[in-house]
Structure formats: C-alpha cells, structure tokens
Design a protein around this motif. Sequence first.
Motif, PDB file in Angstrom:
ATOM      1  N   SER B 181      11.870  34.940  55.251  1.00 26.24           N
ATOM      2  CA  SER B 181      12.847  35.859  55.836  1.00 26.24           C
ATOM      3  C   SER B 181      12.945  37.121  54.986  1.00 26.24           C
ATOM      4  O   SER B 181      12.901  38.243  55.489  1.00 26.24           O
ATOM      5  CB  SER B 181      14.237  35.224  55.919  1.00 26.24           C
ATOM      6  OG  SER B 181      14.160  34.033  56.626  1.00 26.24           O
ATOM      7  N   ALA B 185      11.619  40.968  55.987  1.00 24.76           N
ATOM      8  CA  ALA B 185      12.509  42.134  55.924  1.00 24.76           C
ATOM      9  C   ALA B 185      11.890  43.226  55.046  1.00 24.76           C
ATOM     10  O   ALA B 185      11.891  44.410  55.401  1.00 24.76           O
ATOM     11  CB  ALA B 185      13.879  41.708  55.390  1.00 24.76           C
ATOM     12  N   LYS B 189      10.594  46.864  56.219  1.00 20.23           N
ATOM     13  CA  LYS B 189      11.294  48.012  55.629  1.00 20.23           C
ATOM     14  C   LYS B 189      10.314  49.023  55.039  1.00 20.23           C
ATOM     15  O   LYS B 189      10.463  50.233  55.224  1.00 20.23           O
ATOM     16  CB  LYS B 189      12.248  47.498  54.539  1.00 20.23           C
ATOM     17  CG  LYS B 189      13.025  48.576  53.804  1.00 20.23           C
ATOM     18  CD  LYS B 189      14.031  47.936  52.830  1.00 20.23           C
ATOM     19  CE  LYS B 189      14.658  48.976  51.909  1.00 20.23           C
ATOM     20  NZ  LYS B 189      15.404  48.324  50.814  1.00 20.23           N
TER      21      LYS B 189
END
Lengths: 290, 290
Positions: B181, B185, B189
């Motif tokens: 997870s 991310a 990003k």
Amino acid sequence: MTITVPFKQVDVFTSKLFKGNPVAVVNFLDVEESSITQDTLQSIARWTNLSETTFLFKATDPKSDYKLRIFTPMCELPFAGHPTVGSCQAYLEFSGRDAVGNIYQQCGVGVVELTVEDKKISLKGPPPKVMEVPSAETSDYEGSLSAEFFQKPMLLDVGPKWIVGLMRDPQSCYELEPDFSKMKASTIKYGAIGLVVAGKYPGEDKYEMRAFAPGDGVLEDPVCGSGSLALAAYLQQLNNYESNYEFEIYQGRRLYRDGKVSAKIEHLGGEVEYFIGGEAITIVNGEISV
Amino acid sequence: MTITVPFKQVDVFTSKLFKGNPVAVVNFLDVEESSITQDTLQSIARWTNLSETTFLFKATDPKSDYKLRIFTPMCELPFAGHPTVGSCQAYLEFSGRDAVGNIYQQCGVGVVELTVEDKKISLKGPPPKVMEVPSAETSDYEGSLSAEFFQKPMLLDVGPKWIVGLMRDPQSCYELEPDFSKMKASTIKYGAIGLVVAGKYPGEDKYEMRAFAPGDGVLEDPVCGSGSLALAAYLQQLNNYESNYEFEIYQGRRLYRDGKVSAKIEHLGGEVEYFIGGEAITIVNGEISV
C-alpha cells in the motif's frame, strides 16, 4: 520427463467470447494420477495465473464420469462453481460425448451431479448452511462498501462462506466502490471468503450481482458460481418461497464482462435444492507440456 | 464473425517448465490488422489474465520480420521485455524459421533488434535515461521496503521508469517484505512504475533481483525484462565500467519461479548499449477463437 497432453481454456457463464470467467483445463484422463505430483499441479495453476486451473483424471468412483482436481494459484479446492461448469464442457469435447442428460463429477466434496441441455450446463449445489451476521460485523462490511445493505446480510456456507446481502436496486450494486483493504481485514477477521452483493431488477426475476474476495487475492470475481449458489440460498431464506423459483443473475459488467448465470430453487417434498448453470465456450484449444 | 488463429503461451527467462514469466501470443500474421479492433485485443488481454498478451501482425516496416502489439489487462504498451523475448520465440516456431542471427521486431518504440543464438534470445534495450532520486523520496521508498538501500537508488527510464537500488546482499533482497500500500502510494506520487531491488552475490557476476509494481496492479513481477535493463544501466552508473561487462540476474524465487536473465553492458566507441536475454519455452500450443 516432459509429456504433452490436451489442454483447453474455457470461458464460463457467457455466450460471448471473452465475456465470461475463464478456466484452464488440463486433460490427464490418459495419465496415471499417481505419476503427477501435487507440486506439478500447483506450479501449473500458479503459471496460468487464472483464478482456477483444473485437472481431469480418470474417476476412481464407479458412478462418476471423471475426477476433477481444482487449483487456485495458491492452493487446491474441494469444489468450485465456474471451474466445474467449464471443466464439464471441456470433458464433453475431449471425450467426444455429445451429452444430453447427467454427468457425474468426482471431486473433493464427493460426487457432483451436472445436467447438460440446450448448450447449458447446470450443477446441483451442496446443501447450504445459513448463519446470522452480528450487527457489529454488518457495520464493518457496510463500512467497506461505503453503503448500507437494503436487506440484512447473512452468512451462507456453500463450501466457501459468503456474506450475502441485497442492495436497493441493480444500479446501486453496480456503482459500489469497495474499500478493498477494509473489506479484506473484515472478511479475514470474521472468517468469510468474501462478499456477494446483488440488486433486483424491478418486475423481473433477474438480479445484478457482484462478488468480492480480496482476502483470497481476488478483488472482484468476474462471474462467480459459488456466489450465485449463495445468493439463491439467501433469497430462499429472505423470501420463503414455497414452490420452485427460477431467476437470472447478471455479473461482471464492472470488469467489462457479460456473465449470465441461471439459478433455480427446487422444492422436493420438504427438501430445498439449489441449481446454477450457464453456457461455456472453449476459446483456447491445444496441448500443454508438463 | 469468429475466426480461429494459432496461439501459444510461452514461458520466458527460464529453461524449466512453469518457472519463468508467461506471455500469451496470438498469431495474426495472416490476418489484416485493420480487421481486428482495439477493443478485441484488449478483451483478449483482459481474459488471459497474464501480465502481458501479445499479437503478431505482418510488419509494415520493410526491415522488420513482424509487428508486435503488447497489451496488459488494462492497456496497450509500446514495449516490454519478457513479452518481446517470448513473442520472438513464438514467431520463430510459427514461421518455421530456425533462426540464428538477427530478428527485427516492429513495435511502439520503433524497431527492436533481437539476436538468437544457442537457444537464447537477446534484445538491445532502448537508450536509458538516469535521474537522481531526492532524499525525501528515497526515504518513502525505504519506508515501503522496511529496509535501507545499501547504495543510493536512481530513477532509470528504460521505457517504463523504474526506481533501482542495491541491497546489501542477495539474502536481504530475498527477505524483503514490502508494504505494497505504501509502495503503491509512493510510486504513484513520484511517477515511477515501481521498484527494482537487487543484491550481488559476493565474488560472482551474479545478482538476485526483485521487481515490484503495485501501482500497476502487479505486486511482484516473477521475471522482469525492463527491470533487468534498468538494473544494468544503474550498475553502469554506479560502477563506471569502461569495458564490456556481462552478468546474470536471478529472479522470482519468492514466487516459486526460477528465472534467469543474462545481461550485457557493451561499450562501442563512446556509446554504451544494454542487452538482456534468456531462454523461452513454449508450454501451451494450439488455437484461439477470436
């Protein structure tokens, strides 16, 4: 030593190419089961990367037409819905049988009875068990769906244990955007394989359904056989049908599929039996080296 | 209208059945490309459920042997490593060519040169771009790995953009338990496809490597071609080789695979070129209905 045996990849619960749920079927009907290791079967299932890969062996039960072993990329299963329907279609083609009538499949849950008619293959589900879902658990599932159930969910044990609940209508089922991290945590915590949610089309014996099993590595199953059996048993519990009831379950639209499962609830004396079925099309046809 | 064309599923970067990275290859060499829609290609790639499915068409470039279109279950790619090696193997078998020498593949990045010798298929990677990784970004990646890099990571653009970094040794690479997870991310990003981590075997020109791309739906790629190119370009940057350097990259052990990629850094005048290659075995051989 490498051997080469017949292989098919079958699309299940659809009449349109690539719009159903695939299963890979390896034909070991002419190979001694004892000569193939568990590790080989698991390696093949890992490699195909499909939700299920199945292996047809000669039946050891005299009543059965064949023995089926079913593997996910992670483990062996005693039974599964769409792999059973797809493997029966492959068996009919491999054996050259143009069957109309019954086929008996020996597998981990015993002998499963299949019926073939009008291109459709149906199976009788194992007797389901129904359990209440405590309200704290229901809240957790609703949190993972960001939506409330329209009818109280129940836990249906049809081999796998599904949490089943109705949404208000087909559209609210279609539009769900689950939080899969939350859902995974909840299903693991409470011991269910995943969630089946459905919405009824007004005025029709037809449901839109989705099946989620993030704890099992499958965020959303395109067209789910055992989930369809669980939905049928849930609807019987909810609506207390006193005579036979037949309905259609549409699945997979959010995954660009167009799956259709025919479900039947049959009352025979005091007994209730559940059947699901649909069409299956062989898409890949050839050989596999093992 | 349904047509039936030749089909293979090839295991790439291994000499052992089911121990490499699979690619499905559909032979449209005798089919007009304009008669097959984008939607059909995408539907097939979604259905095989493999990281990549490829389609061989007649080349429109006169120098090329064939044109390759590469699809993930989600989109079309201009280029990819293991699908290129596996599709070349399938092309050689489909066309009956027992090639030794060069094969030219027309694809989204232009013409890719392949070399076939001793059962091994190698490709020359597109010229890579190297970029620094800011320290805040490095910390985020280290957080997702729960481990520190042994050598400062860099961003390698080899078509896909990989963050590449060395761990202390093969074992610490093998033992990583990423938080997918967090990693997803971070890669989203900062705009990378994922992370390539490797550890060198002491005293040998041999690396253990793993490639993670959770933002792309692939938690861990069993044996990654473009990641191997990225590792080669990273090692050149790190070690400033002034002459040719060859090494082996072992991959996939955590996924029960046994992948092996041969990498070569070649110095030609002032230019540096990167090659990766390996063996490929056809496991499924047959036809597909489309």
